[in-house]
Design a protein around this motif. Structure first.
Motif, mmCIF file in Angstrom:
data_model
loop_
_atom_site.group_PDB
_atom_site.id
_atom_site.type_symbol
_atom_site.label_atom_id
_atom_site.label_comp_id
_atom_site.label_asym_id
_atom_site.label_seq_id
_atom_site.Cartn_x
_atom_site.Cartn_y
_atom_site.Cartn_z
ATOM 1 N N ALA A 127 -95.550 37.373 -13.247
ATOM 2 C CA ALA A 127 -96.283 37.049 -11.990
ATOM 3 C C ALA A 127 -95.278 35.925 -11.383
ATOM 4 O O ALA A 127 -95.019 36.443 -9.852
ATOM 5 N N MET A 128 -94.563 35.120 -11.842
ATOM 6 C CA MET A 128 -93.661 34.166 -11.034
ATOM 7 C C MET A 128 -92.699 34.927 -10.346
ATOM 8 O O MET A 128 -92.083 34.866 -9.505
ATOM 9 N N MET A 129 -91.981 35.977 -11.467
ATOM 10 C CA MET A 129 -90.854 36.753 -11.006
ATOM 11 C C MET A 129 -91.105 37.846 -9.680
ATOM 12 O O MET A 129 -90.336 37.988 -8.998
ATOM 13 N N ARG A 130 -92.271 38.238 -9.819
ATOM 14 C CA ARG A 130 -92.674 39.255 -9.047
ATOM 15 C C ARG A 130 -92.954 38.489 -7.566
ATOM 16 O O ARG A 130 -92.717 38.887 -6.427
ATOM 17 N N PHE A 131 -93.366 37.450 -7.563
ATOM 18 C CA PHE A 131 -93.289 36.465 -6.317
ATOM 19 C C PHE A 131 -92.046 36.347 -5.698
ATOM 20 O O PHE A 131 -91.821 36.273 -4.358
ATOM 21 N N VAL A 132 -91.012 36.141 -6.666
ATOM 22 C CA VAL A 132 -89.850 35.890 -6.258
ATOM 23 C C VAL A 132 -89.012 37.327 -5.676
ATOM 24 O O VAL A 132 -88.386 36.912 -4.462
ATOM 25 N N ASP A 133 -89.591 38.337 -6.172
ATOM 26 C CA ASP A 133 -89.227 39.575 -5.595
ATOM 27 C C ASP A 133 -89.771 39.690 -4.127
ATOM 28 O O ASP A 133 -89.024 40.599 -3.203
ATOM 29 N N ILE A 134 -91.062 39.411 -4.003
ATOM 30 C CA ILE A 134 -91.557 39.568 -2.864
ATOM 31 C C ILE A 134 -90.812 38.679 -1.694
ATOM 32 O O ILE A 134 -90.416 39.153 -0.411
ATOM 33 N N LEU A 135 -90.495 37.509 -2.145
ATOM 34 C CA LEU A 135 -89.722 36.755 -1.039
ATOM 35 C C LEU A 135 -88.282 37.162 -0.799
ATOM 36 O O LEU A 135 -87.941 37.054 0.403
ATOM 37 N N TYR A 136 -87.646 37.951 -1.957
ATOM 38 C CA TYR A 136 -86.391 38.415 -1.456
ATOM 39 C C TYR A 136 -86.459 39.424 -0.550
ATOM 40 O O TYR A 136 -85.451 39.932 0.477
ATOM 41 N N ALA A 137 -87.671 40.311 -0.549
ATOM 42 C CA ALA A 137 -87.900 41.149 0.779
ATOM 43 C C ALA A 137 -88.103 40.634 2.110
ATOM 44 O O ALA A 137 -88.005 41.361 3.050
ATOM 45 N N LEU A 138 -88.594 39.452 2.097
ATOM 46 C CA LEU A 138 -88.741 39.067 3.654
ATOM 47 C C LEU A 138 -87.293 38.724 4.206
ATOM 48 O O LEU A 138 -86.307 38.269 3.807
ATOM 49 N N PRO A 139 -87.432 38.700 5.665
ATOM 50 C CA PRO A 139 -86.256 38.251 6.475
ATOM 51 C C PRO A 139 -86.218 36.761 6.547
ATOM 52 O O PRO A 139 -86.901 36.352 7.714
ATOM 53 N N PHE A 140 -85.583 36.198 5.702
ATOM 54 C CA PHE A 140 -85.430 34.803 5.828
ATOM 55 C C PHE A 140 -84.909 34.061 6.747
ATOM 56 O O PHE A 140 -85.363 32.985 7.238
ATOM 57 N N MET A 141 -84.033 34.902 7.538
ATOM 58 C CA MET A 141 -83.180 34.222 8.893
ATOM 59 C C MET A 141 -84.305 34.005 9.904
ATOM 60 O O MET A 141 -84.512 32.950 10.500
ATOM 61 N N ILE A 142 -85.367 35.149 9.912
ATOM 62 C CA ILE A 142 -86.532 34.952 11.085
ATOM 63 C C ILE A 142 -87.364 33.655 10.531
ATOM 64 O O ILE A 142 -87.800 33.134 11.439
ATOM 65 N N PHE A 143 -87.504 33.692 9.189
ATOM 66 C CA PHE A 143 -88.347 32.470 8.683
ATOM 67 C C PHE A 143 -87.742 31.374 9.057
ATOM 68 O O PHE A 143 -88.645 30.491 9.691
ATOM 69 N N ILE A 144 -86.534 30.846 8.863
ATOM 70 C CA ILE A 144 -85.703 29.711 9.420
ATOM 71 C C ILE A 144 -85.946 29.508 10.746
ATOM 72 O O ILE A 144 -86.264 28.288 11.338
ATOM 73 N N ILE A 145 -85.743 30.616 11.432
ATOM 74 C CA ILE A 145 -85.707 30.184 12.978
ATOM 75 C C ILE A 145 -87.101 30.026 13.550
ATOM 76 O O ILE A 145 -87.250 29.011 14.247
ATOM 77 N N LEU A 146 -88.258 30.572 12.879
ATOM 78 C CA LEU A 146 -89.439 30.400 13.134
ATOM 79 C C LEU A 146 -89.871 29.037 12.910
ATOM 80 O O LEU A 146 -90.487 28.218 13.622
ATOM 81 N N LEU A 147 -89.267 28.251 11.733
ATOM 82 C CA LEU A 147 -89.589 27.002 11.532
ATOM 83 C C LEU A 147 -88.908 26.042 12.240
ATOM 84 O O LEU A 147 -89.487 25.066 12.897
ATOM 85 N N MET A 148 -87.863 26.400 12.945
ATOM 86 C CA MET A 148 -87.054 25.483 13.742
ATOM 87 C C MET A 148 -88.040 25.359 14.954
ATOM 88 O O MET A 148 -87.931 24.418 15.875
ATOM 89 N N VAL A 149 -88.271 26.564 15.575
ATOM 90 C CA VAL A 149 -88.806 26.618 16.865
ATOM 91 C C VAL A 149 -90.447 26.000 16.631
ATOM 92 O O VAL A 149 -90.645 25.255 17.663
#
Length: 295
Positions: A127-149
């Motif tokens: 379960a923990m590593m599937r969560f990691v796999d899901i996060l890997y698929a997310l566009p984290f650059m957009i995530f960081i930009i959204l946090l900053m905004v």
């Protein structure tokens, strides 16, 4: 057989630990040693900036404007007449701080997550590593930009945001290491003594996986610094009156045709630091690779 090989064999016969062998191999890697020296120099310059900066951080001379390197200003000045060397020194403090602190955040999260998953195993691990796999698929650059905004361009938030997206690889590395180590005799002995899983993981297993952690750290810091530089280049990272190498590069790119030194010198500082970290990381990886050392 040359003299260096004879000396190495003589030291090996006298008996040495894994860390001593790694240190001997690291010293023979000139690129890694040079990278370490450059990195230490950069860190010392950052720490001593208030004492060695030729001008005050906010000192400016609008009448002087952007001027090329001279005896008074070794790296020139920017469009506000501020000394560029002073700006680079202060910018280095922020860039290095982002690199080290964000990497520390990534290590805490990644090591903890991977160690727990690898030690417990079974469904929890899956379960923990599937969560990691899901996060890997997310566009984290957009995530960081959204946090900053959404939450504002706060430097502490920048540390946490970057660290929160860099822990995934460390979690995978740590999980693999723990899965290999949990079958070792010292772990079985700790279990037989009735130690808690928490104590076994963080007092016995994690210290024995310190080699890969060190290597990952030296390879993550440059990627974090590059990410911060990219965000600052987009105007989403460090904000005035603070500065960083990425922000200086952004300003330099806007005026590179008229004032090329405003781009060349901050870019050179960032490039040299990134290369030194990569050389040191590669050297540590080779030095701590026991299998490779036997070849």
């Amino acid at each position: 057989m040359n003299t260096e090989q004879i000396d190495y064999l003589a030291e090996a016969e006298d008996g040495s630990s894994l860390w001593q062998d790694a240190w001997l191999r690291l010293k023979k890697n000139r690129a890694a040693v040079a990278g370490g020296i450059v990195l230490i120099t950069m860190v010392l310059l950052a720490l001593l900036t208030p004492l060695i900066a030729p001008y005050g951080y906010e000192a400016q001379n609008l009448d002087l404007g952007a001027s090329p390197p001279s005896a008074a200003h070794w790296l020139g000045t920017d469009i506000f007449g501020r000394d560029l060397l002073t700006q680079i020194l202060y910018g280095g403090r922020i860039s290095l701080a982002v690199g080290f602190i964000a990497t520390a955040v990534a290590l805490v999260i990644g090591v903890t997550w991977g160690a727990v998953a690898g030690y417990i195993g079974g469904r929890v691990d899956a379960a923990m590593m599937r969560f990691v796999d899901i996060l890997y698929a997310l566009p984290f650059m957009i995530f960081i930009i959204l946090l900053m905004v959404v939450f504002g361009r706060n430097i502490l938030l920048l540390f946490l945001a970057i660290g929160a997206v860099e822990w995934l690889t460390m979690a995978r590395i740590m999980r693999t290491q723990v899965q290999a180590l949990r079958q070792q005799e010292f772990v079985e002995a700790a279990i037989s003594l009735g130690l808690s899983p928490r104590s076994i993981i963080f007092k016995h297993i994690v210290p024995n996986a310190i080699g890969p952690i060190i290597v990952y750290t030296t390879l993550t810091i440059p990627s974090v610094m590059l990410l911060e530089a990219f965000l600052s280049f987009l105007g989403l990272g460090i904000q005035p009156p603070q500065t960083s190498w990425g922000l200086l590069i952004s300003y330099g790119a806007e005026t590179m045709e008229e004032y090329p030194w405003l781009l060349i010198f901050p870019g050179l500082a960032l490039t040299v630091t990134l290369f030194s970290l990569n050389f040191l990381g590669d050297g540590l990886r080779d030095a701590l690779d026991v299998r490779g050392s036997k070849d």
